[in-house]
Scaffold this motif. Structure first.
Motif: not given
Length: 275
Positions: A33, A37, A49-50, A52
């Motif tokens: 995360k 987030e 959601d994104n 990394t």
């Protein structure tokens, strides 16, 4: 006739495995995360959601994490090799030789393994400081060996007692010396016990924190647990970096246990069945 397990059993088994693995799964998902987030309303969302890999880059690029890993591998590896080698001879002697005070020696060995670390760290630190072994690999290997050796002897004594004594008698009749009997007959049969002991010792040395934090204060000799504890800043806690570092140091142990799980179970349950 084998009785098949019911679907309810498998459901309970899956639930049990999920509960056991939940902390590690949550740490792994948190390591993917971004900082936005990890806190706020999205903090309890299981998936990012994104996603990394920035947290992993932060661990390896902004900290000497490879040096921490190297130090932990050296200390845990040497401790494991030396402890298993020494414990195997001690356990073989206790299992095979008849001498007075055997029960007392085993009792003392077990009691030493029960000492709380906080009660022993100060005198051990003073001794190592006086002999100039602080901030060195040997300064950690010595106390780690002292901690893990008693339990290793106990585990291996059980294994050596399960090996039939007739095999040694046959080897002696064939003219084998004591050392030849040990290396060619006893040692191969005790390999499962040695594997079990080695894995347990390695995990104990890999995860140890208090001695490493107290004895080796120089950055060049920090181990992984100490290095991770220093990620925390004065005003911030990098949860993403901590999660990524935790995953990196845990995965090797998980793989090790999965590969040798049969040997570990065999070693831990050895002697539990009366023959």
């Amino acid at each position: 006739m084998e009785k098949k397990a019911s679907p309810l059993f498998y459901a309970f088994l899956i639930l049990f495995a999920f509960v056991i693995m939940f902390p590690f799964l949550w740490v792994f998902l948190s390591s993917l995360k971004p900082p936005s987030e990890l806190f706020g309303v999205n903090a309890f969302d299981p998936f990012a959601d994104n996603p990394t890999l920035a947290n992993y880059k932060h661990v390896f690029l902004d900290h000497p994490f490879l040096d921490y890993l190297k130090n932990s591998f050296v200390v845990a590896g040497v401790t494991t090799a030396y402890t298993v080698f020494t414990a195997s001879f001690a356990a073989y002697a206790i299992a095979r030789l008849q001498f007075r005070g055997k029960a007392i020696i085993l009792g003392l060995a077990l009691s030493v393994s029960m000492f709380p670390q906080i009660a022993t760290v100060a005198p051990i630190f003073r001794i190592l400081l006086n002999v100039g072994l602080t901030n060195s690999y040997l300064g950690l290997i010595i106390p780690y060996t002292v901690i893990t050796l008693p339990l290793s002897i106990w585990i291996l004594v059980t294994f050596f007692r399960k090996i039939p004594y007739d095999l040694e008698e046959s080897a002696k009749i064939d003219g084998a010396s004591l050392m030849q009997t040990y290396w060619r007959i006893i040692f191969p049969l005790a390999v499962p016990g040695l594997f079990t002991t080695a894995i347990l010792v390695f995990i104990a040395a890999w995860n140890e924190f208090l001695y490493a934090y107290t004895i080796n204060t120089a950055p060049a000799y920090r181990t992984v647990p100490v290095g991770i504890s220093l990620f925390q800043g004065r005003f911030t806690i990098p949860w993403g970096g901590l999660s990524a570092a935790t995953v990196v140091v845990t995965v090797p142990l998980v793989i090790l246990v999965l590969i040798f799980q049969r040997r570990i179970v065999s070693g831990l349950t050895s002697g539990s069945v009366k023959e």
